[in-house]
Design a protein around this motif. Structure first.
Motif, mmCIF file in Angstrom:
data_model
loop_
_atom_site.group_PDB
_atom_site.id
_atom_site.type_symbol
_atom_site.label_atom_id
_atom_site.label_comp_id
_atom_site.label_asym_id
_atom_site.label_seq_id
_atom_site.Cartn_x
_atom_site.Cartn_y
_atom_site.Cartn_z
ATOM 1 N N ASN A 41 20.990 11.057 -13.602
ATOM 2 C CA ASN A 41 20.868 12.099 -12.867
ATOM 3 C C ASN A 41 22.527 12.399 -12.097
ATOM 4 N N GLU A 42 22.855 10.983 -11.553
ATOM 5 C CA GLU A 42 24.070 10.911 -10.921
ATOM 6 C C GLU A 42 25.267 10.997 -11.721
ATOM 7 N N VAL A 43 25.085 10.587 -13.016
ATOM 8 C CA VAL A 43 26.131 10.986 -14.123
ATOM 9 C C VAL A 43 26.326 12.416 -14.089
ATOM 10 N N GLN A 44 25.253 13.147 -14.453
ATOM 11 C CA GLN A 44 25.133 14.607 -14.572
ATOM 12 C C GLN A 44 25.823 15.412 -13.595
ATOM 13 N N SER A 45 25.339 14.882 -12.395
ATOM 14 C CA SER A 45 25.840 15.646 -11.037
ATOM 15 C C SER A 45 27.621 15.352 -10.777
ATOM 16 N N ARG A 46 28.063 14.160 -11.049
ATOM 17 C CA ARG A 46 29.365 13.896 -10.688
ATOM 18 C C ARG A 46 30.318 14.392 -12.044
ATOM 19 N N LEU A 47 29.868 14.476 -13.187
ATOM 20 C CA LEU A 47 30.624 14.854 -14.081
ATOM 21 C C LEU A 47 30.445 16.216 -14.559
ATOM 22 N N SER A 48 29.571 17.194 -13.812
ATOM 23 C CA SER A 48 29.529 18.519 -14.234
ATOM 24 C C SER A 48 30.578 19.316 -14.004
ATOM 25 N N THR A 49 31.282 19.088 -12.730
ATOM 26 C CA THR A 49 32.409 19.693 -12.489
ATOM 27 C C THR A 49 33.677 19.362 -13.574
ATOM 28 N N SER A 50 33.573 18.277 -14.078
ATOM 29 C CA SER A 50 34.831 17.822 -15.196
ATOM 30 C C SER A 50 34.558 18.550 -16.270
ATOM 31 N N GLY A 109 0.804 -1.131 -0.157
ATOM 32 C CA GLY A 109 -0.010 0.078 0.072
ATOM 33 C C GLY A 109 0.849 1.423 -0.064
ATOM 34 N N THR A 110 1.801 1.142 0.810
ATOM 35 C CA THR A 110 2.649 2.632 0.837
ATOM 36 C C THR A 110 3.585 2.689 -0.493
ATOM 37 N N LEU A 111 3.750 1.423 -1.009
ATOM 38 C CA LEU A 111 4.478 1.474 -2.393
ATOM 39 C C LEU A 111 3.678 2.183 -3.304
ATOM 40 N N TYR A 112 2.520 1.850 -3.392
ATOM 41 C CA TYR A 112 1.530 2.560 -4.403
ATOM 42 C C TYR A 112 1.035 4.243 -4.173
ATOM 43 N N GLU A 113 1.537 4.323 -3.104
ATOM 44 C CA GLU A 113 1.606 6.068 -2.750
ATOM 45 C C GLU A 113 2.567 6.820 -3.508
ATOM 46 N N TYR A 114 3.693 6.090 -3.954
ATOM 47 C CA TYR A 114 4.882 6.778 -4.624
ATOM 48 C C TYR A 114 5.012 6.523 -5.994
ATOM 49 N N ILE A 115 4.379 5.306 -6.507
ATOM 50 C CA ILE A 115 4.398 4.750 -7.889
ATOM 51 C C ILE A 115 3.118 4.241 -8.261
ATOM 52 N N ARG A 116 2.979 4.378 -9.552
ATOM 53 C CA ARG A 116 1.652 3.853 -9.988
ATOM 54 C C ARG A 116 1.798 2.214 -10.698
ATOM 55 N N THR A 117 3.011 1.882 -11.433
ATOM 56 C CA THR A 117 3.203 0.702 -11.991
ATOM 57 C C THR A 117 4.476 0.133 -11.716
ATOM 58 N N LYS A 118 4.941 -0.899 -12.083
ATOM 59 C CA LYS A 118 6.288 -1.357 -11.903
ATOM 60 C C LYS A 118 7.032 -0.794 -12.956
ATOM 61 N N GLU A 119 6.538 -0.491 -14.171
ATOM 62 C CA GLU A 119 7.448 0.066 -15.004
ATOM 63 C C GLU A 119 7.673 1.563 -14.415
ATOM 64 N N ASP A 120 6.982 2.098 -13.599
ATOM 65 C CA ASP A 120 7.494 3.339 -13.038
ATOM 66 C C ASP A 120 8.854 3.064 -12.219
ATOM 67 N N VAL A 121 8.775 2.145 -11.482
ATOM 68 C CA VAL A 121 9.984 1.808 -10.962
ATOM 69 C C VAL A 121 11.375 1.707 -11.522
ATOM 70 N N LEU A 122 11.109 0.758 -12.760
ATOM 71 C CA LEU A 122 12.212 0.604 -13.608
ATOM 72 C C LEU A 122 12.752 2.021 -14.159
ATOM 73 N N TYR A 123 11.826 3.015 -14.402
ATOM 74 C CA TYR A 123 12.166 4.304 -15.080
ATOM 75 C C TYR A 123 12.812 5.334 -13.744
ATOM 76 N N LEU A 124 12.538 4.890 -12.689
ATOM 77 C CA LEU A 124 13.075 5.744 -11.683
ATOM 78 C C LEU A 124 14.643 5.234 -11.340
ATOM 79 N N VAL A 125 14.878 4.036 -11.589
ATOM 80 C CA VAL A 125 16.372 3.522 -11.515
ATOM 81 C C VAL A 125 17.058 4.161 -12.705
ATOM 82 N N CYS A 126 16.480 3.941 -13.802
ATOM 83 C CA CYS A 126 17.218 4.619 -15.195
ATOM 84 C C CYS A 126 17.590 5.967 -14.770
ATOM 85 N N ASP A 127 16.269 6.722 -14.445
ATOM 86 C CA ASP A 127 16.599 8.264 -14.344
ATOM 87 C C ASP A 127 17.579 8.511 -13.192
ATOM 88 N N SER A 128 17.607 7.728 -12.110
ATOM 89 C CA SER A 128 18.527 8.120 -10.994
ATOM 90 C C SER A 128 20.181 7.917 -11.347
#
Length: 208
Positions: free
Chosen positions: A76-85, A54-73
């Motif tokens: 985001n980390e690549v952009q953050s770490r490489l920005s200084t370079s 129940g708590t999970l579905y408060e933050y996502i709607r589908t299992k595909e949403d979870v996979l998308y969040l993994v990819c997006d994260s």
């Protein structure tokens, strides 16, 4: 223009959303790597994240949403770490520094990279297009650095070869995630970076 896909949440507290989604991503990556995206259930994802379905579905709607969040994260980390370079001078030392940063990121997030490339085909079309766009942005970071080195005369490749060289850097870094099982007994991440960078910049043919 390809806009970022919105993952809907019934929770309004942005800080709590970020915290819970980090837990979801951490749990899902381990589960997807072990079972694959299609075999993993949302109930198992919730359990791996440490809360109820129940708590999970408060933050996502589908299992595909979870996979998308993994990819997006990852991106985001690549952009953050490489920005200084990206702010460094357009020279080989700056390129070496960016490669080192990126390869260490691969080491830190190797499970996430493996899951993303194995399972991203399961994303809905709009989400997949966004992820592919972010992949090309990651390549473009290195393309700009390599182009600057070519322009300054520090690299011998032609302008036409800059794009493929940037793809080469990105793929060689990801090799650590996909082939680490075979090479980590022989090479540490730092030794891997040194050897890969040397081959990327100097080649493997003995100079005459």
């Amino acid at each position: 223009m390809q806009f970022k896909r919105e993952v809907q949440s019934s929770v309004k507290d942005e800080n709590l959303i970020e915290k819970r989604r980090e837990q979801i991503i951490d749990g899902a990556v381990k589960l997807f790597k072990e079972k694959g995206f299609h075999r993993a259930t949302t109930r198992e994802i919730a359990k791996a994240a440490g809360f109820s379905i129940g708590t999970l579905y408060e933050y996502i709607r589908t299992k595909e949403d979870v996979l998308y969040l993994v990819c997006d994260s990852i991106y985001n980390e690549v952009q953050s770490r490489l920005s200084t370079s990206m702010d460094q001078e357009g020279n080989v030392e700056g390129l070496r520094s960016a490669i080192d940063t990126y390869f260490h990121l691969i080491d830190d997030m190797s499970d996430e990279f493996v899951v993303m490339y194995q399972e991203s085909k399961s994303l809905p079309k709009d989400a997949l297009q966004y992820v592919l766009k972010k992949e090309m942005e990651m390549v473009s970071l290195f393309k700009r650095l390599i182009h600057a080195c070519v322009k300054s005369g520090e690299l011998r490749i032609t302008e036409d070869a800059v794009d493929i060289a940037a793809h080469h850097v990105v793929i060689q870094g990801q090799m650590w995630a996909f082939r680490r099982w075979a090479i980590q007994s022989q090479y540490s991440i730092d030794a891997f970076i040194t050897l890969q960078t040397d081959q990327l910049l100097n080649g493997i043919v003995k100079s005459s």
